[in-house]
Design an enzyme around this catalytic site. Structure first.
Site, PDB file in Angstrom:
ATOM      1  N   ASP A  33       0.744  -1.087   0.309  1.00  0.00           N
ATOM      2  CA  ASP A  33      -0.051  -0.034   0.248  1.00  0.00           C
ATOM      3  C   ASP A  33       1.323   1.416   0.050  1.00  0.00           C
ATOM      4  O   ASP A  33       0.601   2.273  -1.035  1.00  0.00           O
ATOM      5  CB  ASP A  33      -1.068  -0.089   1.434  1.00  0.00           C
ATOM      6  CG  ASP A  33      -1.914   0.778   1.034  1.00  0.00           C
ATOM      7  OD1 ASP A  33      -2.235   1.390   0.107  1.00  0.00           O
ATOM      8  OD2 ASP A  33      -2.383   1.375   2.376  1.00  0.00           O
ATOM      9  N   GLY A 123       0.921 -11.150   4.456  1.00  0.00           N
ATOM     10  CA  GLY A 123       1.938 -10.020   5.475  1.00  0.00           C
ATOM     11  C   GLY A 123       1.647  -9.785   6.442  1.00  0.00           C
ATOM     12  O   GLY A 123       0.783 -10.469   7.632  1.00  0.00           O
ATOM     13  N   TYR A 125      -1.386  -8.493   7.354  1.00  0.00           N
ATOM     14  CA  TYR A 125      -3.098  -9.452   7.626  1.00  0.00           C
ATOM     15  C   TYR A 125      -2.954 -10.760   7.941  1.00  0.00           C
ATOM     16  O   TYR A 125      -3.965 -11.012   8.250  1.00  0.00           O
ATOM     17  CB  TYR A 125      -3.768  -9.377   6.242  1.00  0.00           C
ATOM     18  CG  TYR A 125      -4.491  -7.445   6.335  1.00  0.00           C
ATOM     19  CD1 TYR A 125      -3.376  -6.142   7.154  1.00  0.00           C
ATOM     20  CD2 TYR A 125      -5.542  -7.396   5.642  1.00  0.00           C
ATOM     21  CE1 TYR A 125      -4.131  -5.292   7.033  1.00  0.00           C
ATOM     22  CE2 TYR A 125      -5.996  -6.183   5.760  1.00  0.00           C
ATOM     23  CZ  TYR A 125      -4.945  -4.642   6.422  1.00  0.00           C
ATOM     24  OH  TYR A 125      -5.987  -3.049   6.596  1.00  0.00           O
TER      25      TYR A 125
END
Length: 176
Positions: A33, A123, A125
């Site tokens: 992100d 990762g 999450y």
């Protein structure tokens, strides 16, 4: 529709659309992100803020997808999707599959011919590489079966680590 699994940096892919493993706020973050937001430039953050103000005042739900322009990226579009966070108790596999399915559907509706995914839900999450790869494969197979007229020709899985690449390759190599 062809699929390709590679290790690399999704922000450099010359495809029509890339998928952002976003958080529900859509305002940038860490990992993929953050990298996408940095590479796309401040215009991406401004577009996400506008989306939040106009259409998503409570943020983007897990499993859903929304698109913005790619701005300074080689990709024309960024498709943002929010994976379920296992660390927060979101263990519904269907939501993980939905991230991939909804991103494929949205890319198709935009007229994209090529799309690159990261390991959505992996990762931070907490989903294991194999779980992410299985969800992605189920979504790709489901999309191909239900959209025979799609112009989507190439789906890449651009994975940051050798371990994630190995997990995807192992799942894709299994007969189904």
């Amino acid at each position: 529709m062809r699929t390709r699994i590679i290790q690399g940096d999704i922000t450099t892919r010359a495809v029509d659309a890339i998928v952002n493993a976003a958080n529900s706020g859509l305002l940038g973050g860490a990992g993929v992100d953050g990298a996408i937001h940095r590479a796309a430039g401040p215009e991406l953050l401004a577009a996400c803020r506008e989306l939040r103000a106009r259409d998503l005042p409570h943020g983007l739900a897990a499993g859903a997808a929304v698109a913005t322009p790619g701005f300074r990226l080689p990709a024309r579009w960024v498709i943002h999707t929010v994976g379920p966070n296992r660390h927060a108790g979101q263990t519904n596999r269907a939501l993980l599959v939905s991230c991939f399915s909804e991103s494929l559907r949205l890319a198709d509706s935009l007229g994209a011919r090529s799309l690159a995914f990261p390991a959505v839900g992996g990762g931070a999450y907490g989903w294991a590489g194999r779980q992410v790869a299985e969800a992605a494969l189920d979504a790709v197979n489901g999309f191909a079966a239900s959209h025979p007229g799609s112009e989507l020709e190439l789906v890449e899985f651009v994975l940051f680590s050798p371990e994630m690449e190995a997990a995807f390759n192992a799942v894709w190599a299994q007969p189904r």
